[in-house]
Design a protein around this motif. Structure first.
Motif, mmCIF file in Angstrom:
data_model
loop_
_atom_site.group_PDB
_atom_site.id
_atom_site.type_symbol
_atom_site.label_atom_id
_atom_site.label_comp_id
_atom_site.label_asym_id
_atom_site.label_seq_id
_atom_site.Cartn_x
_atom_site.Cartn_y
_atom_site.Cartn_z
ATOM 1 N N VAL A 255 -33.376 11.218 25.032
ATOM 2 C CA VAL A 255 -32.384 10.632 25.766
ATOM 3 C C VAL A 255 -30.951 11.088 25.042
ATOM 4 C CG1 VAL A 255 -31.273 8.000 25.343
ATOM 5 C CG2 VAL A 255 -33.631 8.600 25.808
ATOM 6 N N ARG A 256 -31.036 11.249 23.677
ATOM 7 C CA ARG A 256 -29.678 11.883 23.014
ATOM 8 C C ARG A 256 -29.305 13.166 23.693
ATOM 9 N NH1 ARG A 256 -31.609 11.456 18.300
ATOM 10 N NH2 ARG A 256 -32.329 13.873 18.258
ATOM 11 N N ALA B 275 -29.647 14.220 26.678
ATOM 12 C CA ALA B 275 -29.508 13.965 28.128
ATOM 13 C C ALA B 275 -27.762 13.260 27.838
ATOM 14 C CB ALA B 275 -30.120 12.886 28.875
ATOM 15 N N GLN B 276 -27.813 12.586 26.960
ATOM 16 C CA GLN B 276 -26.387 11.994 26.713
ATOM 17 C C GLN B 276 -25.420 13.217 26.148
ATOM 18 O OE1 GLN B 276 -27.133 8.801 23.811
ATOM 19 N NE2 GLN B 276 -27.508 7.234 25.591
ATOM 20 N N GLU B 277 -25.765 14.083 25.561
ATOM 21 C CA GLU B 277 -24.798 15.101 25.045
ATOM 22 C C GLU B 277 -24.616 15.997 26.180
ATOM 23 O OE1 GLU B 277 -26.981 16.771 21.898
ATOM 24 O OE2 GLU B 277 -26.683 15.091 20.398
ATOM 25 N N THR C 215 -24.294 15.313 29.505
ATOM 26 C CA THR C 215 -23.790 14.567 30.590
ATOM 27 C C THR C 215 -22.466 15.139 31.275
ATOM 28 O OG1 THR C 215 -24.634 12.352 30.060
ATOM 29 C CG2 THR C 215 -22.871 12.382 31.466
#
Length: 55
Positions: A13-14, A16-18, A20
């Protein structure tokens, strides 16, 4: 199940957020029309009774 530990899920998740921002930039560079993949999927699978509504 592979990769289903809480720590691994949080890492993904982290990650993917990084990524984006880079991912958005890349998709903008590709200039793929909105709904193009959906239209191709419908055509390839012969889904004649499907109507795409692109908003």
């Amino acid at each position: 199940m592979l990769g289903h530990e809480a720590a691994e899920e949080q890492r993904l998740v982290r990650q993917a957020q990084e990524m984006t921002g880079e991912a958005s930039w890349l998709f903008d560079q590709l200039d793929i029309p909105v709904g193009a993949r959906a239209r191709a999927f419908v055509a390839e699978h012969g889904l004649h009774n499907v109507e795409l509504i692109i908003v």
